[in-house]
Design a protein around this motif. Sequence first.
Motif, PDB file in Angstrom:
ATOM      1  N   UNK A 172      38.919  40.393  50.214  1.00 38.61           N
ATOM      2  CA  UNK A 172      39.056  39.144  50.933  1.00 38.61           C
ATOM      3  C   UNK A 172      40.265  39.029  50.190  1.00 38.61           C
ATOM      4  N   UNK A 173      41.045  38.320  51.365  1.00 40.40           N
ATOM      5  CA  UNK A 173      42.047  37.786  51.371  1.00 40.40           C
ATOM      6  C   UNK A 173      42.058  36.262  51.407  1.00 40.40           C
ATOM      7  N   UNK A 174      43.480  34.814  50.970  1.00 43.98           N
ATOM      8  CA  UNK A 174      43.531  34.299  52.041  1.00 43.98           C
ATOM      9  C   UNK A 174      44.598  34.178  53.251  1.00 43.98           C
ATOM     10  N   UNK A 175      43.701  32.787  54.061  1.00 39.10           N
ATOM     11  CA  UNK A 175      44.213  33.439  55.346  1.00 39.10           C
ATOM     12  C   UNK A 175      45.091  32.644  55.031  1.00 39.10           C
ATOM     13  N   UNK A 233      49.822  40.528  43.938  1.00 41.25           N
ATOM     14  CA  UNK A 233      51.297  39.968  43.494  1.00 41.25           C
ATOM     15  C   UNK A 233      52.239  40.208  44.569  1.00 41.25           C
ATOM     16  N   UNK A 234      51.659  40.491  45.803  1.00 42.12           N
ATOM     17  CA  UNK A 234      52.686  41.215  46.879  1.00 42.12           C
ATOM     18  C   UNK A 234      52.868  40.124  47.874  1.00 42.12           C
ATOM     19  N   UNK A 235      52.033  38.819  47.693  1.00 39.56           N
ATOM     20  CA  UNK A 235      52.348  38.190  49.048  1.00 39.56           C
ATOM     21  C   UNK A 235      51.616  36.471  47.675  1.00 39.56           C
ATOM     22  N   UNK A 236      50.955  36.590  46.666  1.00 38.89           N
ATOM     23  CA  UNK A 236      50.950  35.268  46.324  1.00 38.89           C
ATOM     24  C   UNK A 236      49.059  34.651  46.355  1.00 38.89           C
ATOM     25  N   UNK A 237      48.430  35.511  47.296  1.00 36.79           N
ATOM     26  CA  UNK A 237      47.558  34.927  48.196  1.00 36.79           C
ATOM     27  C   UNK A 237      46.495  34.568  47.121  1.00 36.79           C
ATOM     28  N   UNK A 238      45.049  34.226  46.985  1.00 42.67           N
ATOM     29  CA  UNK A 238      44.112  34.845  46.507  1.00 42.67           C
ATOM     30  C   UNK A 238      43.448  35.450  47.434  1.00 42.67           C
ATOM     31  N   UNK A 239      42.674  36.350  46.131  1.00 48.27           N
ATOM     32  CA  UNK A 239      41.749  37.691  46.977  1.00 48.27           C
ATOM     33  C   UNK A 239      40.691  37.225  46.404  1.00 48.27           C
ATOM     34  N   UNK A 240      39.785  37.481  47.439  1.00 45.91           N
ATOM     35  CA  UNK A 240      37.731  37.832  46.351  1.00 45.91           C
ATOM     36  C   UNK A 240      37.389  39.292  46.445  1.00 45.91           C
ATOM     37  N   UNK A 241      37.080  39.448  45.716  1.00 41.10           N
ATOM     38  CA  UNK A 241      36.374  40.312  45.212  1.00 41.10           C
ATOM     39  C   UNK A 241      34.630  40.554  44.395  1.00 41.10           C
ATOM     40  N   UNK A 242      34.048  41.548  44.919  1.00 37.25           N
ATOM     41  CA  UNK A 242      33.013  42.084  44.647  1.00 37.25           C
ATOM     42  C   UNK A 242      32.198  42.782  45.645  1.00 37.25           C
ATOM     43  N   UNK A 243      30.720  42.279  45.019  1.00 31.64           N
ATOM     44  CA  UNK A 243      28.971  43.113  45.872  1.00 31.64           C
ATOM     45  C   UNK A 243      28.376  42.060  45.642  1.00 31.64           C
TER      46      UNK A 243
END
Length: 183
Positions: free
Chosen positions: A180-183, A153-163
């Motif tokens: 992870x976060x989108x480059x 929400x702070x930079x509107x980039x995609x993020x990927x979480x999980x295991x």
Amino acid sequence: MMKKLLFPTLVGLSMAFASCDTDPCKDLEGKCGTGTCFEGTCVCDEGYEADASGVCTVEWTAKFLADYVGSEVSVSANDSLNGNFNLTDPCVITRISESKVRIFNLGGFQSQIEVSAKRASSSDESATVLDFTDVTDVNGSKWTGTLVSGVNSSNNKKKLTGTYTLVFTDGDNVTSTINYEEQ
């Protein structure tokens, strides 16, 4: 006796005609994208979800497609795989189809796997995950995991979480939790 039979018949016929006039899908005919109308709402085909207008146009995989960098915490009996790591070479997720993606460099292992996007729950059509069990890469290693997409929400980039868990052909294995976060 005739009056007693005539009244229920007339009521039944009027209700039948009234229900024909109020088809809840009448205005949506041909307007559901890759879905069909059911009781006035577009129900999306497998691999799609509704956009903000309620039309089935959004592919499940779209929310995952990006180049990601970030960190992960890994647990393994092998000390070289155990610890906190920063992923500087991106993990790249590309589209294969509306419900399948290719993941390259998950965990920094330079491997490539193909996984499916699936509904996370039957009650929330927009909640999709990358869910995979014993997916084999080109080296013969097996991957199992669940990855979830989101938006920072702070930079509107995609993020990927999980295991994920990776079992190498020599028997070594590692279980990692990613952020992870989108480059």
